[in-house]
Design an enzyme around this catalytic site. Structure first.
Site, PDB file in Angstrom:
ATOM      1  N   ILE A 192       1.302  -2.563  64.936  1.00  0.00           N
ATOM      2  CA  ILE A 192       0.638  -3.566  64.075  1.00  0.00           C
ATOM      3  C   ILE A 192       1.168  -4.951  64.465  1.00  0.00           C
ATOM      4  O   ILE A 192       2.382  -5.175  64.426  1.00  0.00           O
ATOM      5  CB  ILE A 192       0.947  -3.341  62.568  1.00  0.00           C
ATOM      6  CG1 ILE A 192       0.706  -1.886  62.160  1.00  0.00           C
ATOM      7  CG2 ILE A 192       0.136  -4.292  61.708  1.00  0.00           C
ATOM      8  CD1 ILE A 192       1.088  -1.575  60.713  1.00  0.00           C
ATOM      9  N   VAL A 231       9.265   3.953  74.872  1.00  0.00           N
ATOM     10  CA  VAL A 231       8.539   2.673  74.919  1.00  0.00           C
ATOM     11  C   VAL A 231       8.394   2.173  76.360  1.00  0.00           C
ATOM     12  O   VAL A 231       7.305   1.737  76.770  1.00  0.00           O
ATOM     13  CB  VAL A 231       9.243   1.609  74.034  1.00  0.00           C
ATOM     14  CG1 VAL A 231       8.445   0.318  74.030  1.00  0.00           C
ATOM     15  CG2 VAL A 231       9.431   2.120  72.613  1.00  0.00           C
ATOM     16  N   LYS A 282      13.958  -3.943  59.849  1.00  0.00           N
ATOM     17  CA  LYS A 282      12.608  -4.504  59.966  1.00  0.00           C
ATOM     18  C   LYS A 282      12.304  -5.427  58.782  1.00  0.00           C
ATOM     19  O   LYS A 282      11.686  -6.481  58.960  1.00  0.00           O
ATOM     20  CB  LYS A 282      11.588  -3.366  60.034  1.00  0.00           C
ATOM     21  CG  LYS A 282      11.686  -2.579  61.337  1.00  0.00           C
ATOM     22  CD  LYS A 282      10.909  -1.283  61.242  1.00  0.00           C
ATOM     23  CE  LYS A 282      10.922  -0.532  62.558  1.00  0.00           C
ATOM     24  NZ  LYS A 282      10.429   0.845  62.418  1.00  0.00           N
ATOM     25  N   ASP A 287      16.792   1.595  59.701  1.00  0.00           N
ATOM     26  CA  ASP A 287      15.755   1.062  60.594  1.00  0.00           C
ATOM     27  C   ASP A 287      14.764   0.208  59.784  1.00  0.00           C
ATOM     28  O   ASP A 287      14.420  -0.912  60.194  1.00  0.00           O
ATOM     29  CB  ASP A 287      15.034   2.234  61.278  1.00  0.00           C
ATOM     30  CG  ASP A 287      13.911   1.770  62.180  1.00  0.00           C
ATOM     31  OD1 ASP A 287      14.191   1.342  63.299  1.00  0.00           O
ATOM     32  OD2 ASP A 287      12.741   1.804  61.736  1.00  0.00           O
ATOM     33  N   LYS A 335      19.742   4.672  82.701  1.00  0.00           N
ATOM     34  CA  LYS A 335      21.140   5.095  82.566  1.00  0.00           C
ATOM     35  C   LYS A 335      21.406   6.315  83.443  1.00  0.00           C
ATOM     36  O   LYS A 335      22.414   6.410  84.102  1.00  0.00           O
ATOM     37  CB  LYS A 335      21.370   5.451  81.101  1.00  0.00           C
ATOM     38  CG  LYS A 335      22.806   5.494  80.668  1.00  0.00           C
ATOM     39  CD  LYS A 335      22.773   5.455  79.161  1.00  0.00           C
ATOM     40  CE  LYS A 335      23.964   5.912  78.461  1.00  0.00           C
ATOM     41  NZ  LYS A 335      23.734   5.852  77.008  1.00  0.00           N
ATOM     42  N   LYS A 344      14.999  -3.886  67.078  1.00  0.00           N
ATOM     43  CA  LYS A 344      15.234  -4.460  65.741  1.00  0.00           C
ATOM     44  C   LYS A 344      16.705  -4.431  65.334  1.00  0.00           C
ATOM     45  O   LYS A 344      17.161  -5.288  64.596  1.00  0.00           O
ATOM     46  CB  LYS A 344      14.381  -3.767  64.681  1.00  0.00           C
ATOM     47  CG  LYS A 344      14.540  -2.273  64.593  1.00  0.00           C
ATOM     48  CD  LYS A 344      13.415  -1.596  65.289  1.00  0.00           C
ATOM     49  CE  LYS A 344      13.663  -0.140  65.529  1.00  0.00           C
ATOM     50  NZ  LYS A 344      12.473   0.574  65.932  1.00  0.00           N
TER      51      LYS A 344
HETATM   52  P1  NDP Z   1      14.576   5.957  74.303  1.00  0.00           P
HETATM   53  O1  NDP Z   1      15.880   6.551  73.895  1.00  0.00           O
HETATM   54  O2  NDP Z   1      13.408   6.852  74.458  1.00  0.00           O
HETATM   55  O3  NDP Z   1      14.792   5.200  75.719  1.00  0.00           O
HETATM   56  C1  NDP Z   1      15.871   4.356  75.976  1.00  0.00           C
HETATM   57  C2  NDP Z   1      15.856   4.006  77.461  1.00  0.00           C
HETATM   58  O4  NDP Z   1      16.865   3.060  77.711  1.00  0.00           O
HETATM   59  C3  NDP Z   1      16.131   5.204  78.378  1.00  0.00           C
HETATM   60  O5  NDP Z   1      15.306   5.121  79.508  1.00  0.00           O
HETATM   61  C4  NDP Z   1      17.589   5.025  78.773  1.00  0.00           C
HETATM   62  O6  NDP Z   1      17.877   5.484  80.082  1.00  0.00           O
HETATM   63  C5  NDP Z   1      17.736   3.525  78.752  1.00  0.00           C
HETATM   64  N1  NDP Z   1      19.090   3.113  78.419  1.00  0.00           N
HETATM   65  C6  NDP Z   1      19.725   3.271  77.236  1.00  0.00           C
HETATM   66  N2  NDP Z   1      20.960   2.736  77.288  1.00  0.00           N
HETATM   67  C7  NDP Z   1      21.092   2.217  78.539  1.00  0.00           C
HETATM   68  C8  NDP Z   1      22.145   1.561  79.212  1.00  0.00           C
HETATM   69  N3  NDP Z   1      23.309   1.308  78.629  1.00  0.00           N
HETATM   70  N4  NDP Z   1      21.939   1.172  80.497  1.00  0.00           N
HETATM   71  C9  NDP Z   1      20.757   1.431  81.093  1.00  0.00           C
HETATM   72  N5  NDP Z   1      19.727   2.065  80.504  1.00  0.00           N
HETATM   73  C10 NDP Z   1      19.899   2.453  79.253  1.00  0.00           C
HETATM   74  O7  NDP Z   1      14.269   4.781  73.297  1.00  0.00           O
HETATM   75  P2  NDP Z   1      12.833   4.261  72.811  1.00  0.00           P
HETATM   76  O8  NDP Z   1      11.984   3.991  73.980  1.00  0.00           O
HETATM   77  O9  NDP Z   1      12.327   5.134  71.728  1.00  0.00           O
HETATM   78  O10 NDP Z   1      13.255   2.873  72.085  1.00  0.00           O
HETATM   79  C11 NDP Z   1      13.574   1.739  72.822  1.00  0.00           C
HETATM   80  C12 NDP Z   1      13.661   0.541  71.889  1.00  0.00           C
HETATM   81  O11 NDP Z   1      12.399   0.343  71.266  1.00  0.00           O
HETATM   82  C13 NDP Z   1      14.661   0.690  70.745  1.00  0.00           C
HETATM   83  O12 NDP Z   1      15.200  -0.574  70.464  1.00  0.00           O
HETATM   84  C14 NDP Z   1      13.793   1.175  69.591  1.00  0.00           C
HETATM   85  O13 NDP Z   1      14.342   0.851  68.336  1.00  0.00           O
HETATM   86  C15 NDP Z   1      12.538   0.366  69.856  1.00  0.00           C
HETATM   87  N6  NDP Z   1      11.314   0.916  69.295  1.00  0.00           N
HETATM   88  C16 NDP Z   1      10.984   2.229  69.508  1.00  0.00           C
HETATM   89  C17 NDP Z   1       9.797   2.733  69.028  1.00  0.00           C
HETATM   90  C18 NDP Z   1       9.387   4.148  69.250  1.00  0.00           C
HETATM   91  O14 NDP Z   1       8.326   4.537  68.747  1.00  0.00           O
HETATM   92  N7  NDP Z   1      10.156   4.954  69.964  1.00  0.00           N
HETATM   93  C19 NDP Z   1       8.880   1.878  68.282  1.00  0.00           C
HETATM   94  C20 NDP Z   1       9.305   0.500  68.110  1.00  0.00           C
HETATM   95  C21 NDP Z   1      10.490   0.062  68.622  1.00  0.00           C
HETATM   96  P3  NDP Z   1      17.715   7.016  80.544  1.00  0.00           P
HETATM   97  O15 NDP Z   1      16.244   7.288  80.478  1.00  0.00           O
HETATM   98  O16 NDP Z   1      18.231   7.049  81.913  1.00  0.00           O
HETATM   99  O17 NDP Z   1      18.495   7.820  79.548  1.00  0.00           O
HETATM  100  N1  HSE Z   2      12.070   4.950  64.639  1.00  0.00           N
HETATM  101  C1  HSE Z   2      11.123   3.948  64.330  1.00  0.00           C
HETATM  102  C2  HSE Z   2      10.137   4.468  63.297  1.00  0.00           C
HETATM  103  C3  HSE Z   2      10.404   3.533  65.587  1.00  0.00           C
HETATM  104  O1  HSE Z   2      10.093   5.680  63.090  1.00  0.00           O
HETATM  105  O2  HSE Z   2       9.429   3.670  62.693  1.00  0.00           O
HETATM  106  C4  HSE Z   2       9.476   2.358  65.376  1.00  0.00           C
HETATM  107  O3  HSE Z   2      10.197   1.189  65.113  1.00  0.00           O
END
Ligand code: NDP
Ligand code: HSE
Length: 430
Positions: free
Chosen positions: A137, A15, A206, A202, A46, A106
């Site tokens: 959405i 994201v 939601k 999950d 991280k 969430k």
């Molecule tokens: P990812 O695992 O792809 O990315 C997580 C990011 O957060 C990484 O860049 C990671 O760093 C960083 N991170 C995690 N923990 C820490 C920490 N303790 N300190 C610093 N940085 C940290 O997750 P997503 O992008 O898929 O999801 C992010 C959020 O969005 C979640 O809450 C998810 O539920 C929500 N979401 C995701 C969707 C999706 O389609 N993927 C859709 C809707 C919501 P590094 O890169 O260095 O490992």
């Molecule tokens: N893991 C979630 C899904 C990401 O598959 O719907 C979007 O919230």
């Protein structure tokens, strides 16, 4: 906020990467809409050694959250790290320092939404979380603003992209569960721990957020009766098809007489219902308003750019609110007492699959037990199973959850019943 708004981005995964891309490519439109140029000035990550799919100037990256939280120039924090801690602590500290927060988290909202909203309001800050439900959405703004003049009685939908992707591939291509889950992970749909998706957690989070906003009742994710898709088999899917149903992970939130039920479970949906044709990573949410009737919202439920659009739309709202001087005033706090329905008050149709001895009188005995539990039969299908047994599939008319649970317990005591294979809720149809 003036001509340039500085943003701190926590997380540069699926994201976060989408957010960086969109802020860069939509800069001109964003400026025209908000009157400010938006700059992501620091990004918390991280692992500094990780290879990224976009170029970001190394000076922007940091592993120290204080570089965002205590930077006086940063006015908005976007949290897309995921998980409860340290995200919760960082967001609370951001509010303490007067920063507005946009999040897609969430897990955090469904467990600590109340605490975060109160802290935001106390500090005059915005907290928005459109991306937390149904990805691209704009369903939360719709429920909060679009339905403010109506009374929502039911919200039903597919709100997890990963499980919809898995069930679609299992149904249409007969592919095995594990293979499709791996594909969903590679596409960035799945949560870091995909158990959250597969076991329905999950979607439960939601649905808790949707029910809280839709019914004005403070729902937590553990108020949601939740079952995932890990036990759904190809046989279930095949029998469903024979009876005119498609298997979907469905979230349902209903309100009757100010009592609510919220559940997430694998459900057979009649093929005549539009939700049966919502496939792949797409989500769909039905919202029933007392005055408007039925409405439906459809779109991609996960993935980099769809989710980033939801994050950015919240960011635009924060900047516009700042221009209007109304940050921190849009908070929607629940104002109805939470009263959950008992199993006697929850009604649905059910699909039950049993292995029984193939002899005369078996169906009659089972039908009698159903009648004793006030359950009536809508459809029956029987197929041979091995040499002496039969597979019996029953679809009931609407019955209470309590009745079905009692029936399932009692039927397994019959010596003619060898095994209860599965039981699923049924939606749609007559
Ligand atoms: P990812 O695992 O792809 O990315 C997580 C990011 O957060 C990484 O860049 C990671 O760093 C960083 N991170 C995690 N923990 C820490 C920490 N303790 N300190 C610093 N940085 C940290 O997750 P997503 O992008 O898929 O999801 C992010 C959020 O969005 C979640 O809450 C998810 O539920 C929500 N979401 C995701 C969707 C999706 O389609 N993927 C859709 C809707 C919501 P590094 O890169 O260095 O490992
Ligand atoms: N893991 C979630 C899904 C990401 O598959 O719907 C979007 O919230």
């Amino acid at each position: 906020m003036n001509g340039k708004v500085k943003i701190g981005l926590m997380g540069l995964g699926t994201v976060g990467t989408g957010v960086v891309r969109l802020v860069e490519s939509f800069q001109e439109d964003l400026f025209k809409q908000t009157g400010s140029s938006l700059e992501i000035s620091r990004i918390l990550i991280k692992n500094p050694d990780k290879k990224r799919s976009i170029y970001v100037h190394p000076d922007k990256l940091t592993t120290n959250p204080d570089d965002l939280i205590y930077d006086d120039e940063i006015e908005v924090v976007i949290e897309v790290m995921g998980g409860i801690e340290p995200a919760r602590t960082y967001i609370l500290e951001a509010f303490e320092n007067g920063k507005h927060v946009v999040t897609a988290n969430k897990d955090l909202l469904a467990a600590h939404g109340d605490e975060l909203l109160r802290k935001a309001a106390e500090k005059g800050c915005d907290l928005f979380y459109e991306a937390s439900v149904a990805g691209g959405i704009p369903i939360l703004k719709t429920v909060v603003e679009g339905f403010s003049s109506d009374r929502i009685t039911q919200i039903m939908g597919i709100v997890n992209g990963t499980t919809n992707y898995i069930l679609t591939k299992m149904t249409q291509e007969g592919l095995p569960f594990e293979q499709v889950l791996r594909e969903a992970q590679e596409l960035g749909y799945a949560e870091p721990d995909p158990t959250s998706d597969v076991e329905g957690l999950d979607a439960a989070r939601k649905m808790a957020i949707l029910a809280t906003l839709g019914f004005h009742v403070g729902m937590k994710w553990d108020d949601v009766a939740c079952k995932g898709i890990s036990e759904v088999t190809q046989e279930d899917i095949r029998y469903g098809k024979q009876l005119g149903y498609t298997m979907k992970l469905i979230g349902i939130a209903k309100r009757d007489d100010d009592c609510v039920e919220v559940s997430v479970e694998p459900t057979f949906v009649a093929n005549s219902h539009p939700i049966a044709n919502v496939n792949d990573v797409f989500n769909a949410v039905y919202v029933y308003g007392e005055a408007v009737g039925e409405t439906m919202f459809y779109g991609p439920g996960a993935g980099e750019l769809p989710t980033a659009t939801a994050v950015l739309s919240d960011l635009v709202t924060v900047v516009k609110n700042s221009k209007l001087g109304i940050n921190g005033r849009e908070m929607a706090f629940p104002y109805h007492e939470k009263r959950l329905k008992s199993p006697e008050q929850i009604f649905a149709k059910y699909f039950v699959r049993l292995i029984v001895q193939d002899e005369s009188g078996v169906l009659a005995r089972i039908a009698k037990l159903m009648a004793e539990n006030e359950i009536s039969l809508e459809k029956v299908l029987q197929e041979p199973y091995g040499k002496e047994d039969a597979e019996l599939i029953i679809v009931t008319h609407s019955a209470s959850k309590a009745s079905i649970e009692r029936f399932l317990e009692e039927v397994q005591e019959f010596h003619i019943v060898k095994e209860l294979k599965s039981c699923y809720r049924v939606e749609g149809g007559e």
